[in-house]
Design a protein around this motif. Sequence first.
Motif, PDB file in Angstrom:
ATOM      1  N   PHE A 112       0.848  -1.191   0.000  1.00 38.17           N
ATOM      2  CA  PHE A 112       0.000   0.000   0.000  1.00 38.17           C
ATOM      3  C   PHE A 112       0.885   1.243   0.000  1.00 38.17           C
ATOM      4  O   PHE A 112       1.886   1.306   0.711  1.00 38.17           O
ATOM      5  CB  PHE A 112      -0.915   0.016   1.230  1.00 38.17           C
ATOM      6  N   ASN A 113       0.505   2.234  -0.791  1.00 40.55           N
ATOM      7  CA  ASN A 113       1.288   3.461  -0.910  1.00 40.55           C
ATOM      8  C   ASN A 113       0.508   4.636  -0.315  1.00 40.55           C
ATOM      9  O   ASN A 113      -0.332   5.228  -0.995  1.00 40.55           O
ATOM     10  CB  ASN A 113       1.610   3.732  -2.383  1.00 40.55           C
ATOM     11  N   PRO A 114       0.774   4.966   0.969  1.00 39.83           N
ATOM     12  CA  PRO A 114       0.017   6.034   1.612  1.00 39.83           C
ATOM     13  C   PRO A 114       0.534   7.431   1.284  1.00 39.83           C
ATOM     14  O   PRO A 114       0.005   8.418   1.782  1.00 39.83           O
ATOM     15  CB  PRO A 114       0.217   5.732   3.097  1.00 39.83           C
ATOM     16  N   LYS A 115       1.558   7.522   0.428  1.00 36.93           N
ATOM     17  CA  LYS A 115       2.128   8.831   0.110  1.00 36.93           C
ATOM     18  C   LYS A 115       1.380   9.524  -1.024  1.00 36.93           C
ATOM     19  O   LYS A 115       1.204  10.741  -0.988  1.00 36.93           O
ATOM     20  CB  LYS A 115       3.610   8.692  -0.260  1.00 36.93           C
ATOM     21  N   SER A 116       0.959   8.756  -2.039  1.00 42.31           N
ATOM     22  CA  SER A 116       0.367   9.416  -3.195  1.00 42.31           C
ATOM     23  C   SER A 116      -0.805   8.681  -3.828  1.00 42.31           C
ATOM     24  O   SER A 116      -1.447   9.208  -4.723  1.00 42.31           O
ATOM     25  CB  SER A 116       1.443   9.638  -4.273  1.00 42.31           C
ATOM     26  N   ASN A 117      -1.092   7.455  -3.385  1.00 45.39           N
ATOM     27  CA  ASN A 117      -2.204   6.701  -3.957  1.00 45.39           C
ATOM     28  C   ASN A 117      -3.486   7.018  -3.197  1.00 45.39           C
ATOM     29  O   ASN A 117      -3.612   6.699  -2.021  1.00 45.39           O
ATOM     30  CB  ASN A 117      -1.908   5.199  -3.912  1.00 45.39           C
ATOM     31  N   GLN A 120      -2.742   6.818  16.332  1.00 46.95           N
ATOM     32  CA  GLN A 120      -2.317   8.191  16.055  1.00 46.95           C
ATOM     33  C   GLN A 120      -1.337   8.224  14.886  1.00 46.95           C
ATOM     34  O   GLN A 120      -1.368   9.130  14.048  1.00 46.95           O
ATOM     35  CB  GLN A 120      -1.670   8.814  17.295  1.00 46.95           C
ATOM     36  N   ASN A 121      -0.487   7.202  14.819  1.00 47.10           N
ATOM     37  CA  ASN A 121       0.467   7.109  13.716  1.00 47.10           C
ATOM     38  C   ASN A 121      -0.259   6.988  12.381  1.00 47.10           C
ATOM     39  O   ASN A 121       0.120   7.619  11.379  1.00 47.10           O
ATOM     40  CB  ASN A 121       1.377   5.893  13.929  1.00 47.10           C
ATOM     41  N   LEU A 122      -1.323   6.192  12.353  1.00 51.22           N
ATOM     42  CA  LEU A 122      -2.113   6.048  11.125  1.00 51.22           C
ATOM     43  C   LEU A 122      -2.751   7.369  10.715  1.00 51.22           C
ATOM     44  O   LEU A 122      -2.797   7.709   9.537  1.00 51.22           O
ATOM     45  CB  LEU A 122      -3.199   4.986  11.321  1.00 51.22           C
ATOM     46  N   HIS A 123      -3.243   8.106  11.705  1.00 53.22           N
ATOM     47  CA  HIS A 123      -3.825   9.417  11.412  1.00 53.22           C
ATOM     48  C   HIS A 123      -2.788  10.332  10.767  1.00 53.22           C
ATOM     49  O   HIS A 123      -3.069  11.011   9.775  1.00 53.22           O
ATOM     50  CB  HIS A 123      -4.345  10.064  12.700  1.00 53.22           C
ATOM     51  N   ASN A 124      -1.603  10.356  11.335  1.00 55.45           N
ATOM     52  CA  ASN A 124      -0.539  11.218  10.807  1.00 55.45           C
ATOM     53  C   ASN A 124      -0.167  10.837   9.373  1.00 55.45           C
ATOM     54  O   ASN A 124       0.040  11.709   8.521  1.00 55.45           O
ATOM     55  CB  ASN A 124       0.703  11.128  11.707  1.00 55.45           C
ATOM     56  N   ILE A 125      -0.084   9.521   9.109  1.00 58.29           N
ATOM     57  CA  ILE A 125       0.259   9.055   7.766  1.00 58.29           C
ATOM     58  C   ILE A 125      -0.834   9.436   6.773  1.00 58.29           C
ATOM     59  O   ILE A 125      -0.558   9.916   5.666  1.00 58.29           O
ATOM     60  CB  ILE A 125       0.465   7.524   7.767  1.00 58.29           C
ATOM     61  N   ALA A 126      -2.101   9.233   7.171  1.00 54.49           N
ATOM     62  CA  ALA A 126      -3.225   9.553   6.285  1.00 54.49           C
ATOM     63  C   ALA A 126      -3.292  11.048   5.990  1.00 54.49           C
ATOM     64  O   ALA A 126      -3.514  11.458   4.843  1.00 54.49           O
ATOM     65  CB  ALA A 126      -4.533   9.074   6.909  1.00 54.49           C
ATOM     66  N   ILE A 127      -3.084  11.869   7.008  1.00 54.95           N
ATOM     67  CA  ILE A 127      -3.123  13.326   6.822  1.00 54.95           C
ATOM     68  C   ILE A 127      -2.012  13.781   5.887  1.00 54.95           C
ATOM     69  O   ILE A 127      -2.217  14.611   4.989  1.00 54.95           O
ATOM     70  CB  ILE A 127      -3.018  14.038   8.189  1.00 54.95           C
ATOM     71  N   ASN A 130      -0.192  15.447   0.340  1.00 51.40           N
ATOM     72  CA  ASN A 130       0.551  15.140  -0.883  1.00 51.40           C
ATOM     73  C   ASN A 130      -0.378  15.051  -2.083  1.00 51.40           C
ATOM     74  O   ASN A 130      -0.058  15.523  -3.172  1.00 51.40           O
ATOM     75  CB  ASN A 130       1.313  13.825  -0.730  1.00 51.40           C
ATOM     76  N   GLN A 131      -1.557  14.427  -1.875  1.00 51.54           N
ATOM     77  CA  GLN A 131      -2.518  14.266  -2.962  1.00 51.54           C
ATOM     78  C   GLN A 131      -3.017  15.620  -3.449  1.00 51.54           C
ATOM     79  O   GLN A 131      -3.163  15.847  -4.652  1.00 51.54           O
ATOM     80  CB  GLN A 131      -3.690  13.403  -2.488  1.00 51.54           C
ATOM     81  N   ARG A 132      -3.271  16.539  -2.509  1.00 54.07           N
ATOM     82  CA  ARG A 132      -3.727  17.881  -2.906  1.00 54.07           C
ATOM     83  C   ARG A 132      -2.658  18.604  -3.709  1.00 54.07           C
ATOM     84  O   ARG A 132      -2.959  19.305  -4.675  1.00 54.07           O
ATOM     85  CB  ARG A 132      -4.084  18.692  -1.648  1.00 54.07           C
ATOM     86  N   ILE A 133      -1.394  18.428  -3.298  1.00 49.67           N
ATOM     87  CA  ILE A 133      -0.289  19.067  -4.015  1.00 49.67           C
ATOM     88  C   ILE A 133      -0.197  18.518  -5.435  1.00 49.67           C
ATOM     89  O   ILE A 133      -0.056  19.265  -6.405  1.00 49.67           O
ATOM     90  CB  ILE A 133       1.044  18.837  -3.267  1.00 49.67           C
ATOM     91  N   ILE A 134      -0.297  17.180  -5.563  1.00 47.14           N
ATOM     92  CA  ILE A 134      -0.220  16.546  -6.879  1.00 47.14           C
ATOM     93  C   ILE A 134      -1.362  17.003  -7.779  1.00 47.14           C
ATOM     94  O   ILE A 134      -1.168  17.340  -8.945  1.00 47.14           O
ATOM     95  CB  ILE A 134      -0.247  15.011  -6.732  1.00 47.14           C
ATOM     96  N   GLU A 135      -2.579  17.049  -7.222  1.00 44.24           N
ATOM     97  CA  GLU A 135      -3.739  17.476  -8.006  1.00 44.24           C
ATOM     98  C   GLU A 135      -3.610  18.933  -8.428  1.00 44.24           C
ATOM     99  O   GLU A 135      -3.986  19.305  -9.541  1.00 44.24           O
ATOM    100  CB  GLU A 135      -5.011  17.278  -7.185  1.00 44.24           C
ATOM    101  N   SER A 136      -3.043  19.751  -7.544  1.00 51.95           N
ATOM    102  CA  SER A 136      -2.829  21.158  -7.878  1.00 51.95           C
ATOM    103  C   SER A 136      -1.811  21.305  -8.995  1.00 51.95           C
ATOM    104  O   SER A 136      -1.990  22.091  -9.921  1.00 51.95           O
ATOM    105  CB  SER A 136      -2.348  21.922  -6.636  1.00 51.95           C
ATOM    106  N   VAL A 142       9.906   3.822  -6.523  1.00 53.54           N
ATOM    107  CA  VAL A 142       8.451   3.645  -6.469  1.00 53.54           C
ATOM    108  C   VAL A 142       7.720   4.956  -6.189  1.00 53.54           C
ATOM    109  O   VAL A 142       6.489   5.004  -6.240  1.00 53.54           O
ATOM    110  CB  VAL A 142       8.064   2.597  -5.409  1.00 53.54           C
ATOM    111  N   ASN A 143       8.461   6.019  -5.901  1.00 49.55           N
ATOM    112  CA  ASN A 143       7.848   7.336  -5.695  1.00 49.55           C
ATOM    113  C   ASN A 143       7.907   8.188  -6.963  1.00 49.55           C
ATOM    114  O   ASN A 143       7.600   9.381  -6.926  1.00 49.55           O
ATOM    115  CB  ASN A 143       8.542   8.074  -4.548  1.00 49.55           C
TER     116      ASN A 143
END
Length: 213
Positions: A19-24, A49-56, A61-67, A170-171
């Motif tokens: 799973f790629n939580p950075k950009s997928n 809490q760690n999962l929350h931080n990763i998801a946020i 990152n997704q907003r930056i890519i879409e922009s 992979v990034n």
Amino acid sequence: MKAYSYFALFQTIGNYLIFNPKSNKEDIKAFAAVATSWDTYYPHAERGQNLHNIAIEGMKNQRIIESQNRDIQVDANKVSEAGVLDIALLDNKGQERHLTDLKGKVVLLDFHIFALEDSPARIIRLRELYNKYQQQGFEVYQVSLDPDEHFWKQQTAALPWISVRDANGVNSQRLMLYNIQTVPDYFLIDRGNNLVKRAALIKDLEAEIKKLL
């Protein structure tokens, strides 16, 4: 809601996360869903809490890519010249190689990781196809996503086709541009530089190559 859902998100193939939580976008949703579940079943847990931080972070990152995608302007002249997005990377001899320079040939654009367990068998199969059809105008443009440059050069030293490496691994943004979710993956490109099919739509690779030749 199970405790092992946390560990499922961090399963790997070799050294790479499934799973790629950075950009997928879909994988980010999975991290967020498990984080929300852990809030209910395991409140105040450090892993939750760690999962929350990763998801946020992934959402940012997704907003930056879409922009950035909204700001990309495509040169109409370039579109008329090629039906594929060009890739320009250094090959294993230090020479820059452009995918679009292969116009006139049938090209297998291959995204590969030599560190994966099934790599040797896959390379043998590709080599059989290359040896059989190279004289008829078949070429392989193989993009390695291996993090270790020295290892990659060792693995490709004896390969007869074009071997390039994307240092971003992979990034790489190229994976996003070609909508690649898992590696390895490949595409067939016809003699006019038009992307014809991707692996998921190909039942018999050799038959498809023969059609294009």
